[in-house]
Design an enzyme around this catalytic site. Structure first.
Site, PDB file in Angstrom:
ATOM      1  N   ARG A   1      -8.893   0.701   3.344  1.00 47.87           N
ATOM      2  CA  ARG A   1      -7.844   1.582   2.819  1.00 47.87           C
ATOM      3  C   ARG A   1      -6.563   0.827   2.563  1.00 47.87           C
ATOM      4  O   ARG A   1      -5.814   1.140   1.639  1.00 47.87           O
ATOM      5  CB  ARG A   1      -7.562   2.712   3.816  1.00 47.87           C
TER       6      ARG A   1
ATOM      7  N   ARG B   1       0.938  14.894  11.634  1.00 52.84           N
ATOM      8  CA  ARG B   1       1.161  14.605  10.199  1.00 52.84           C
ATOM      9  C   ARG B   1       1.452  15.897   9.415  1.00 52.84           C
ATOM     10  O   ARG B   1       0.797  16.214   8.425  1.00 52.84           O
ATOM     11  CB  ARG B   1      -0.016  13.867   9.570  1.00 52.84           C
TER      12      ARG B   1
ATOM     13  N   CYS C   1      -4.166   8.667   8.517  1.00 51.95           N
ATOM     14  CA  CYS C   1      -4.571   8.230   9.863  1.00 51.95           C
ATOM     15  C   CYS C   1      -4.257   9.322  10.890  1.00 51.95           C
ATOM     16  O   CYS C   1      -3.264  10.018  10.795  1.00 51.95           O
ATOM     17  CB  CYS C   1      -3.819   6.960  10.234  1.00 51.95           C
TER      18      CYS C   1
ATOM     19  N   LYS D   1       0.839  -1.202   0.000  1.00 51.49           N
ATOM     20  CA  LYS D   1       0.000   0.000   0.000  1.00 51.49           C
ATOM     21  C   LYS D   1       0.872   1.249   0.000  1.00 51.49           C
ATOM     22  O   LYS D   1       0.535   2.259  -0.611  1.00 51.49           O
ATOM     23  CB  LYS D   1      -0.882   0.022   1.245  1.00 51.49           C
ATOM     24  N   ASN D   2       2.031   1.186   0.670  1.00 46.68           N
ATOM     25  CA  ASN D   2       2.862   2.392   0.803  1.00 46.68           C
ATOM     26  C   ASN D   2       3.884   2.536  -0.314  1.00 46.68           C
ATOM     27  O   ASN D   2       4.783   3.361  -0.234  1.00 46.68           O
ATOM     28  CB  ASN D   2       3.531   2.419   2.174  1.00 46.68           C
TER      29      ASN D   2
ATOM     30  N   ASP E   1       4.293   0.732  11.641  1.00 45.05           N
ATOM     31  CA  ASP E   1       2.967   0.205  11.292  1.00 45.05           C
ATOM     32  C   ASP E   1       2.753  -1.214  11.786  1.00 45.05           C
ATOM     33  O   ASP E   1       1.633  -1.713  11.777  1.00 45.05           O
ATOM     34  CB  ASP E   1       2.764   0.243   9.773  1.00 45.05           C
TER      35      ASP E   1
HETATM   36  C1  EPZ Z   1       4.455   6.845   5.413  1.00 47.61           C
HETATM   37  O1  EPZ Z   1       3.777   7.956   5.962  1.00 47.61           O
HETATM   38  C2  EPZ Z   1       3.441   5.712   5.443  1.00 47.61           C
HETATM   39  N1  EPZ Z   1       2.274   6.091   4.653  1.00 47.61           N
HETATM   40  C3  EPZ Z   1       3.026   5.427   6.890  1.00 47.61           C
HETATM   41  O2  EPZ Z   1       2.133   4.323   6.878  1.00 47.61           O
HETATM   42  C4  EPZ Z   1       4.268   5.043   7.679  1.00 47.61           C
HETATM   43  O3  EPZ Z   1       3.914   4.811   9.023  1.00 47.61           O
HETATM   44  C5  EPZ Z   1       5.281   6.185   7.596  1.00 47.61           C
HETATM   45  O4  EPZ Z   1       5.589   6.471   6.211  1.00 47.61           O
HETATM   46  C6  EPZ Z   1       6.576   5.865   8.327  1.00 47.61           C
HETATM   47  O5  EPZ Z   1       7.157   4.734   7.752  1.00 47.61           O
HETATM   48  C7  EPZ Z   1       2.372   6.040   3.301  1.00 47.61           C
HETATM   49  O6  EPZ Z   1       3.407   5.723   2.732  1.00 47.61           O
HETATM   50  C8  EPZ Z   1       1.118   6.403   2.555  1.00 47.61           C
HETATM   51  P1  EPZ Z   1       6.735  10.134   7.451  1.00 47.61           P
HETATM   52  P2  EPZ Z   1       4.466   9.428   5.893  1.00 47.61           P
HETATM   53  O7  EPZ Z   1       6.771  11.352   6.611  1.00 47.61           O
HETATM   54  O8  EPZ Z   1       5.299   9.525   4.670  1.00 47.61           O
HETATM   55  C9  EPZ Z   1       7.083  13.583  10.609  1.00 47.61           C
HETATM   56  C10 EPZ Z   1       0.145   3.143   7.301  1.00 47.61           C
HETATM   57  O9  EPZ Z   1      -0.508   2.743   8.281  1.00 47.61           O
HETATM   58  N2  EPZ Z   1       7.012  14.526   9.487  1.00 47.61           N
HETATM   59  O10 EPZ Z   1       7.856   9.157   7.348  1.00 47.61           O
HETATM   60  O11 EPZ Z   1       3.395  10.430   6.093  1.00 47.61           O
HETATM   61  C11 EPZ Z   1       5.737  12.914  10.857  1.00 47.61           C
HETATM   62  O12 EPZ Z   1       4.902  13.720  11.620  1.00 47.61           O
HETATM   63  C12 EPZ Z   1       0.771   4.528   7.307  1.00 47.61           C
HETATM   64  O13 EPZ Z   1       0.321   2.484   6.247  1.00 47.61           O
HETATM   65  C13 EPZ Z   1       7.181  15.884   9.738  1.00 47.61           C
HETATM   66  O14 EPZ Z   1       7.378  16.303  10.864  1.00 47.61           O
HETATM   67  O15 EPZ Z   1       5.382   9.343   7.186  1.00 47.61           O
HETATM   68  C14 EPZ Z   1       6.126  11.649  11.591  1.00 47.61           C
HETATM   69  O16 EPZ Z   1       6.304  11.932  12.959  1.00 47.61           O
HETATM   70  C15 EPZ Z   1       0.667   5.199   8.670  1.00 47.61           C
HETATM   71  N3  EPZ Z   1       7.105  16.753   8.698  1.00 47.61           N
HETATM   72  C16 EPZ Z   1       7.495  11.308  10.977  1.00 47.61           C
HETATM   73  O17 EPZ Z   1       7.955  12.493  10.310  1.00 47.61           O
HETATM   74  C17 EPZ Z   1       6.892  16.325   7.404  1.00 47.61           C
HETATM   75  O18 EPZ Z   1       6.848  17.169   6.478  1.00 47.61           O
HETATM   76  C18 EPZ Z   1       7.418  10.188   9.961  1.00 47.61           C
HETATM   77  O19 EPZ Z   1       6.508  10.566   8.973  1.00 47.61           O
HETATM   78  C19 EPZ Z   1       6.726  14.940   7.176  1.00 47.61           C
HETATM   79  C20 EPZ Z   1       6.801  14.070   8.227  1.00 47.61           C
END
Ligand code: EPZ
Length: 443
Positions: free
Chosen positions: A423, A126, A121, A24-25, A315
């Site tokens: 989803r 986020r 989520c 999915k990701n 996850d």
């Molecule tokens: C991706 O989300 C995945 N979703 C998430 O899976 C997964 O948990 C996550 O990566 C971490 O591996 C998809 O790929 C669609 P991040 P993403 O940017 O890219 C902070 C699931 O259940 N951050 O790596 O949104 C953020 O708040 C979902 O399949 C900022 O601060 O995750 C978090 O604390 C849940 N500013 C951390 O980084 C930003 O601009 C990691 O987020 C971006 C992120």
């Protein structure tokens, strides 16, 4: 699955076989990459899940023709890309974070992009500050308006050097999808290197990009003038595979997950074994799959810490917590990726679990949430006898966790909002039924 309310009858171990398709990701990001070319692109292993449907609708709004070639195989024809109507984007995008990733490709293609308020989520704030900082670094101009972000690149996009404050998966994808056609070289420091990221780099390389991943999490991209199409089979969904593995432990079952790939799940498999679970990687040549089962006896308590790859994927945390409620002793989980990913434990406590959440960094090294008021560590004492309850699905992985908790509990639970699980888990109800789960669709 269109069911939204389930009566789940507990007490039956989940036994049998399920299969996982593309991650999915990853798949939605590979679909977004097609905007970078006018040539046809083929993706196979595509799961029938809401997150894919949302991105398909968004791409079609922008003029991409998307056709089903065979089950799980898409042909995308991005010959005529145009700006979509803002209201249409808004209507289609509310439940996904992926729209922010269309920006770089659309800026290259048509010089502008619109991003509505993003979904995803509710497991933390986020934010997208890293994304916007990166886009501005390439020369994009971001205009924040009441209906969302209007982004343009009047001078085009130029390669840049950029260090991520945190190895964000989405922000890394943002930089990759923008840098490949930017003028000159881009150097991305502290990048995410999850298997889904590497698979996206494989797609971009097939298209003609020049991308190197160095040992120190630095990704270097040399911008090229144009990119071609690609044909790619998506890597399997390691998160879904781990979810079913946790379900096998929590219900005392035995599940063969066809498509599960050991190399993507090494950290999970170590935790699974330390917890007292057993697994067998399918040795049959040409077969990819792993059998996960509860070998009997007590599950053992563990201290876990989620982290970016190659650490324990965040996850996997929520389904594992349900299995930890059945371990004989005290387990500790330190969630270092999201600040608010233990909200779902309240319902488990209502079912009889003993879980306490803390704002301190428990069990591992101090993380960025330690000094702030985030309940991001949990202590789980077991084994706990779970009893049925009435539950509302809070988020995708929390939803899966509630279903397995209800299956592990005594009595019949009522679950509301189950369609949210669509989803990220393809054919969820069919898979549950195939594993012998007893449930009734109430609405
Ligand atoms: C991706 O989300 C995945 N979703 C998430 O899976 C997964 O948990 C996550 O990566 C971490 O591996 C998809 O790929 C669609 P991040 P993403 O940017 O890219 C902070 C699931 O259940 N951050 O790596 O949104 C953020 O708040 C979902 O399949 C900022 O601060 O995750 C978090 O604390 C849940 N500013 C951390 O980084 C930003 O601009 C990691 O987020 C971006 C992120």
């Amino acid at each position: 699955m269109t069911a939204n309310v389930l009566a789940v009858h507990g007490g039956t171990p989940l036994c049998g076989e399920v299969s996982v398709r593309g991650a999915k990701n990853f798949v939605p990001k590979a679909m977004v990459a097609t905007l970078l070319t006018a040539a046809p692109c083929r993706i196979s292993g595509v799961p029938d899940i809401r997150d894919v449907a949302v991105v398909r609708e968004l791409l079609e709004l922008h003029g991409v023709r998307v056709g089903d070639q065979a089950p799980g195989e898409l042909l995308l024809e991005p010959r005529d890309v145009e700006l979509a109507n803002v209201a249409d984007i808004d209507a289609h995008a509310g439940s996904s974070r992926v729209p922010i990733l269309l920006v770089g490709p659309l800026l290259h293609r048509i010089g502008q992009a619109f991003v509505p308020d993003l979904g995803g989520c509710r497991i933390g704030d986020r934010p997208i500050d890293f994304h916007l900082f990166a886009l501005r670094s390439f020369g994009a101009e971001v205009d924040k308006r009441p209906d969302g972000l209007h982004i343009t690149a009047p001078q085009g996009l130029t390669g840049t050097t950029f260090e991520l404050p945190y190895p964000s998966v989405g922000a890394t994808e943002q930089v990759l999808l923008t840098a490949v056609l930017a003028r000159g070289r881009t150097e991305l420091r502290n990048a995410a290197i999850e298997p889904e990221i590497i698979d996206l780099i494989c797609v971009l390389q097939k298209m003609g990009a020049v991308i190197g991943v160095d040992t120190d999490r630095v990704i270097r991209i040399d911008g090229v003038d144009r990119l071609g199409g690609f044909t790619h089979r998506a890597l399997p969904d390691r998160i879904e595979a781990g979810s079913w593995a946790a379900a096998a432990l929590a219900t005392g079952g035995d599940i063969y997950v066809r498509g599960a790939r050991q190399v993507d799940m090494m950290t999970f498999l170590n935790v699974f074994r330390r917890l007292g679970g057993a697994f067998e990687v399918d040795p049959t040549p040409g077969h990819e799959g792993i059998r996960f089962y509860h070998p009997g006896g007590d599950l053992r308590p563990v201290a876990l810490e989620t982290d970016v790859h190659p650490g324990l994927m965040t996850d996997w945390q929520q389904p594992l917590v349900v299995a930890l409620t059945q371990a004989a002793g005290l387990s500790i989980v330190h969630e270092t990726v999201y600040e608010n990913r233990f909200g779902f434990t309240e319902a488990l406590v209502a079912m009889g679990a003993t879980i306490q959440v803390y704002q301190e960094c428990l069990g591992g090294s101090p993380c960025r949430f330690g000094a702030r008021n985030f309940l991001h560590s949990a202590a789980i004492s077991g084994p706990a006898k779970l009893h049925a309850a009435e539950l509302t699905i809070p988020d995708l992985r929390g939803g899966f966790s509630y279903v397995i908790a209800a299956l592990a509990a005594e009595g019949s639970s009522t679950l509301h909002g189950v369609s949210l699980i669509d989803r990220g888990y393809e054919g969820f109800l069919d898979k549950l039924a195939a594993l012998g789960a007893r449930f009734d669709v109430l609405g």
